[in-house]
Design an enzyme around this catalytic site. Structure first.
Site, PDB file in Angstrom:
ATOM      1  CE  LYS A   4     -47.014  19.886  38.880  1.00 45.59           C
ATOM      2  NZ  LYS A   4     -46.344  18.733  38.311  1.00 45.59           N
ATOM      3  CB  SER A  34     -44.874  15.569  38.503  1.00 45.40           C
ATOM      4  OG  SER A  34     -44.977  16.711  39.327  1.00 45.40           O
TER       5      SER A  34
END
Length: 618
Positions: free
Chosen positions: A222, A415
């Site tokens: 991430k 995402s």
């Protein structure tokens, strides 16, 4: 008359208020005051009426232009001028072809291009397509492939597709290579250089400004926060970025090789040696068919149509032809709900995904008895996790209402973009769609030191409880307890996100954990690990929705309904978009410096967002 009365009353009011300071008014003076006031009012009223009349007349002209169906003459060519931004949906310019084009702007949409190509394949008046590159093309990899796939399908009609440019940027050539023949100017080139991901890192700038950034995240990959806490990619991020551009380039190179009837090795050799700057070398390597001036290309099109070089060639543009190629509503329909841009909470413009807005549009679709299935068209790198959850729930309600839901992924469905997709009955993506990035983060800047050290501004606070100013104002550094609570919240949202994926994709939660961690995937890889069901176009997604809903004769309804020109003209939000576009134009390659700083201010709360865009070198 009301306007004249208003002027008169104001003059009387002024007179009454100042009467103490003035001598009594004579009858003649009062008469001329009234006459003068009436003349002024009459003059101003006429100016207003003239202005409104002109504006209404322009509107009527625009309406006639917009609603009239253009005649496509026999033996015509559909001209696709690839230039500038290609949006998911186009916007009408009602002043087009009226001589007043400067009063409006036309944004060519992917939807318009695809609809026109499909319509032209069965239109007896259209004999072929001319793809003409007029300026650098701003579009994502999957958008380019959608257009390319549509052109390849068009060729099955037996009609020709030619492409011409004075010079081909990499994006433009990728589309053009699907043509039967490719032409370039004598001083032109084919600028194949390969693909790259460019990330700008802001840590040095933030250090100089004394801006502290505190983060909480779940996901080794991430990498959204990396530009704000590091000065280069982490090893994990570099690994995923390298694999991603390799997969995307393989799509590019293989498609070009197949259409140009050359080997992938030849494409890579041409690219690695930067051979595209000589048009003769381009022709020798079979990247182009002929070298010619624009006028010679037009003469060649005349010959292809069987008309004299001096005769007028009938052409129709996308902006004109789309008025005949629009999708139609029927008794039974498939709804296409467009969701593109960053994901935010609440209400907002139509350039991004706002939870209240998009949920309302999905609700309209599944509450419409004529709609039997929904295609959710997603082109988003994510945003607010809370907003993503609201949209996920609305998809759940659509399925509960008996509607089949298919997601069509564009350039990005990552995402938060994947969050809102994973609950569909079926997912279709392009091989060069960027998806996945199943991870969560919280990013909170503290500006207190910057304000004090750079501007001499200090902050003080009086509070009832120890954490009353937690995550408020310009922010202060989080203490140990606050950071612990924030991290705990991120973990909770991550568990919800991954469970949504597991349930939606019918995967064991342990399998989701292995492919999550915030890692991004190409569509090609996503289908192998179960995040995607099929590689294909938005047309394939519509066909799948029809199959699932058992529809054979259906129409299309698009949501949300697009704003008309005059609504956009007076829209404050549209003004903000214009400012954004002006900044992009003025800053050029430095635009994403501004964009990166803006991202910090926009990224409030827990985020499910990717940190970058794939930059196709042009």
């Amino acid at each position: 008359m009301l306007f004249l009365h208003f002027i008169n009353q104001n003059l009387i009011f002024m007179e009454q208020n100042y009467s103490v300071q003035r001598r009594p008014e004579s009858r003649s003076r009062k008469f001329w005051r009234i006459v003068f006031g009436s003349l002024v009012g009459f003059f101003l009223a006429n100016i207003l009426i003239v202005f409104l009349s002109i504006f209404i007349a322009l509107g009527m002209v625009a309406t006639l232009t917009t609603t009239s169906t253009p005649m496509v003459k026999n033996n015509s060519i559909l001209k696709i001028a690839l230039t500038g931004n290609i949006e998911e949906r186009g916007e009408d310019n009602p002043f087009e072809n009226t001589g007043l084009e400067s009063y409006g702007t036309t944004s060519t949409g992917l939807d318009d291009i695809l609809n026109c190509i499909a319509k032209a394949a069965n239109d007896p008046n259209i004999k072929g397509i001319s793809v003409e590159i007029e300026a650098p093309v701003a579009a994502g990899a999957a958008t380019l492939k959608e257009i390319r796939d549509a052109l390849e399908k068009f060729k099955n009609s037996g009609k020709f597709v030619y492409a011409y440019s004075e010079f081909f940027s990499q994006k433009a050539y990728y589309v053009a290579s699907a043509a039967d023949k490719v032409f370039v100017s004598p001083l032109g080139h084919v600028d194949l250089r390969g693909l790259c991901v460019q990330l700008m890192f802001y840590k040095g700038l933030l250090d100089k400004l004394d801006v502290d950034v505190q983060i909480a995240r779940h996901g080794t990959y991430k990498s959204f926060v990396e530009p704000y806490i590091q000065d280069k990619m982490s090893p994990a991020n570099r690994e995923q970025m390298t694999l991603l551009v390799d997969h995307f380039w393989n799509v590019f190179a293989n498609d070009i090789a197949r259409n140009r009837n050359i080997s992938v090795e030849s494409v890579n050799l041409f690219t690695d040696q930067l051979l595209g700057f000589n048009p003769k070398t381009c022709k020798a390597h079979q990247l182009v068919d002929e070298i010619m001036y624009p006028v010679e290309y037009q003469d060649m099109l005349h010959e292809k149509l069987g008309i004299d070089k001096d005769a007028k060639m009938n052409t129709v543009t996308i902006n004109s032809y789309r008025k005949t190629a629009g999708v139609k509503e029927k008794a039974e329909n498939i709804a296409i709900v467009y969701a593109f841009g960053s994901i935010y909470d609440g209400k907002g413009d139509d350039k991004n995904i706002y939870s209240e807005n998009i949920c309302k549009e999905i609700r309209k679709a599944y509450q419409n008895n004529k709609v039997k299935a929904i295609v959710l068209r997603v082109n988003s790198g994510g945003g607010s996790a809370a907003a993503s959850e609201m949209i996920w729930k609305e998809i759940e309600l659509a399925k509960a209402a008996g509607k089949k839901v298919v997601t069509s992924m564009g350039d990005y469905a990552a995402s938060g973009g994947y969050y809102i997709s994973c609950n569909s009955d079926y997912i279709v993506a392009q091989p060069n769609t960027l998806t996945g990035s199943i991870g969560v983060l919280g990013l909170f800047p503290s500006l207190q030191k910057m304000l004090k050290n750079k501007l001499g501004i200090t902050l003080d606070v009086a509070k009832s409880n120890p954490h009353a100013d937690y995550l408020t104002g310009v922010g202060r550094p989080l203490d140990e307890l606050e950071m612990k609570r924030l991290t705990s919240h991120v973990e909770e949202v991550y568990e919800i996100f991954t469970q949504r994926v597991a349930d939606g994709r019918n995967l064991p939660i342990d399998a989701v954990y292995k492919i999550a961690e915030g890692r991004v995937w190409s569509g090609t890889e996503a289908i192998k690990i179960g995040l995607v069901d099929q590689l294909g176009t938005i047309e394939d997604a519509v066909a799948k929705a029809a199959e699932l809903a058992e529809l054979s004769n259906y129409g299309i309804i698009c949501y949300p309904k697009q704003q008309d020109f005059f609504t956009r003209l007076f829209s404050k939000l549209d003004d903000e978009t214009k400012i954004e576009q002006a900044l992009q134009q003025q800053l050029g390659d430095l635009y994403f410096t501004y964009k990166g700083i803006k991202t910090i201010t926009d990224s409030k709360g827990i985020q499910a967002r990717i940190p970058f865009e794939i930059v196709i070198c042009d």
